[in-house]
Design a protein around this motif. Sequence first.
Motif, PDB file in Angstrom:
ATOM      1  N   GLY A 261       0.806  -1.225   0.000  1.00  0.00           N
ATOM      2  CA  GLY A 261       0.000   0.000   0.000  1.00  0.00           C
ATOM      3  C   GLY A 261       0.832   1.265   0.000  1.00  0.00           C
ATOM      4  N   VAL A 262       1.836   1.316   0.847  1.00  0.00           N
ATOM      5  CA  VAL A 262       2.673   2.519   0.938  1.00  0.00           C
ATOM      6  C   VAL A 262       3.516   2.682  -0.322  1.00  0.00           C
ATOM      7  CG1 VAL A 262       4.581   3.573   2.200  1.00  0.00           C
ATOM      8  CG2 VAL A 262       2.676   2.579   3.443  1.00  0.00           C
TER       9      VAL A 262
ATOM     10  N   GLY B 230      -7.636   4.329  -0.485  1.00  0.00           N
ATOM     11  CA  GLY B 230      -8.776   3.533  -0.009  1.00  0.00           C
ATOM     12  C   GLY B 230      -8.393   2.083   0.233  1.00  0.00           C
ATOM     13  N   ALA B 231      -7.552   1.533  -0.636  1.00  0.00           N
ATOM     14  CA  ALA B 231      -7.080   0.156  -0.429  1.00  0.00           C
ATOM     15  C   ALA B 231      -6.253   0.052   0.844  1.00  0.00           C
ATOM     16  CB  ALA B 231      -6.267  -0.306  -1.637  1.00  0.00           C
ATOM     17  N   LEU B 232      -5.466   1.080   1.131  1.00  0.00           N
ATOM     18  CA  LEU B 232      -4.669   1.093   2.360  1.00  0.00           C
ATOM     19  C   LEU B 232      -5.568   1.211   3.591  1.00  0.00           C
ATOM     20  CD1 LEU B 232      -1.694   0.960   3.157  1.00  0.00           C
ATOM     21  CD2 LEU B 232      -1.607   3.432   3.029  1.00  0.00           C
ATOM     22  N   LEU B 233      -6.593   2.042   3.505  1.00  0.00           N
ATOM     23  CA  LEU B 233      -7.544   2.167   4.618  1.00  0.00           C
ATOM     24  C   LEU B 233      -8.342   0.877   4.830  1.00  0.00           C
ATOM     25  CD1 LEU B 233      -9.000   5.760   4.238  1.00  0.00           C
ATOM     26  CD2 LEU B 233      -7.409   4.920   5.951  1.00  0.00           C
ATOM     27  N   GLU B 234      -8.703   0.215   3.731  1.00  0.00           N
ATOM     28  CA  GLU B 234      -9.432  -1.051   3.840  1.00  0.00           C
ATOM     29  C   GLU B 234      -8.586  -2.075   4.570  1.00  0.00           C
ATOM     30  OE1 GLU B 234     -10.612  -5.096   2.969  1.00  0.00           O
ATOM     31  OE2 GLU B 234      -8.741  -4.155   2.344  1.00  0.00           O
ATOM     32  N   PHE B 235      -7.281  -2.117   4.275  1.00  0.00           N
ATOM     33  CA  PHE B 235      -6.409  -3.038   4.987  1.00  0.00           C
ATOM     34  C   PHE B 235      -6.387  -2.717   6.478  1.00  0.00           C
ATOM     35  CE2 PHE B 235      -2.284  -2.913   7.097  1.00  0.00           C
ATOM     36  CZ  PHE B 235      -2.244  -4.230   7.502  1.00  0.00           C
TER      37      PHE B 235
END
Length: 197
Positions: free
Chosen positions: A64-65, A104-109
């Motif tokens: 993600g990062v 958003g993918a990082l927040l979902e994780f």
Amino acid sequence: MVVVRLPIVLWLCKCFLQSQRRLLQRQNGYHLLQTYIPTILIVFISWVSFWLDPNAAPARITLGVTTLLTLTTLASGVRQALPPVSYVKAIDVWIGVCMIMVFGALLEFTFANWMANKKMIDSRVPEVIHMPRWLAGYPEGAPIPLPNQPKKEGYGPTYIYYARALDRLARAMFPVGFVVFNLIYWPYYIILQRAIA
């Protein structure tokens, strides 16, 4: 004195204007290859985290990062290559939405990892929210865990099945959202570009 006929002058003006129009048309191939396709691939790569286990924190955080930093670097390069203007450009909208998708993918994780590690203590969630077995990822033949008795702190099941269900939903919702955005973005800006030209 040279007498030039009017039709010849009009024909020359018409030819000159058509040649200038071709010179002023936007060349989208460069931005397509240098910006749009790489950002699409970066967004796709960020979705790989939905297929990793919710407890695989190092892998998902790294993915993600890295995708977020790569997209930020790409956006910075695009801004430097284009002239500064006071209005929002089409490419700014594109990169902004791609940033939102990756973030958003990082927040979902983050949320899935929190759910996977949170203990069910006197939880009524499984009784209130009934998930289909296929969505929750229950093993075949395994009983659905319901907390019937109070649990002590640090013991008992977690919300891992809810975290897996969230990952399964994200696997579908993020690509659908990106496709919907593309179905709006491309026709809008192609029609707008033709109206300007």
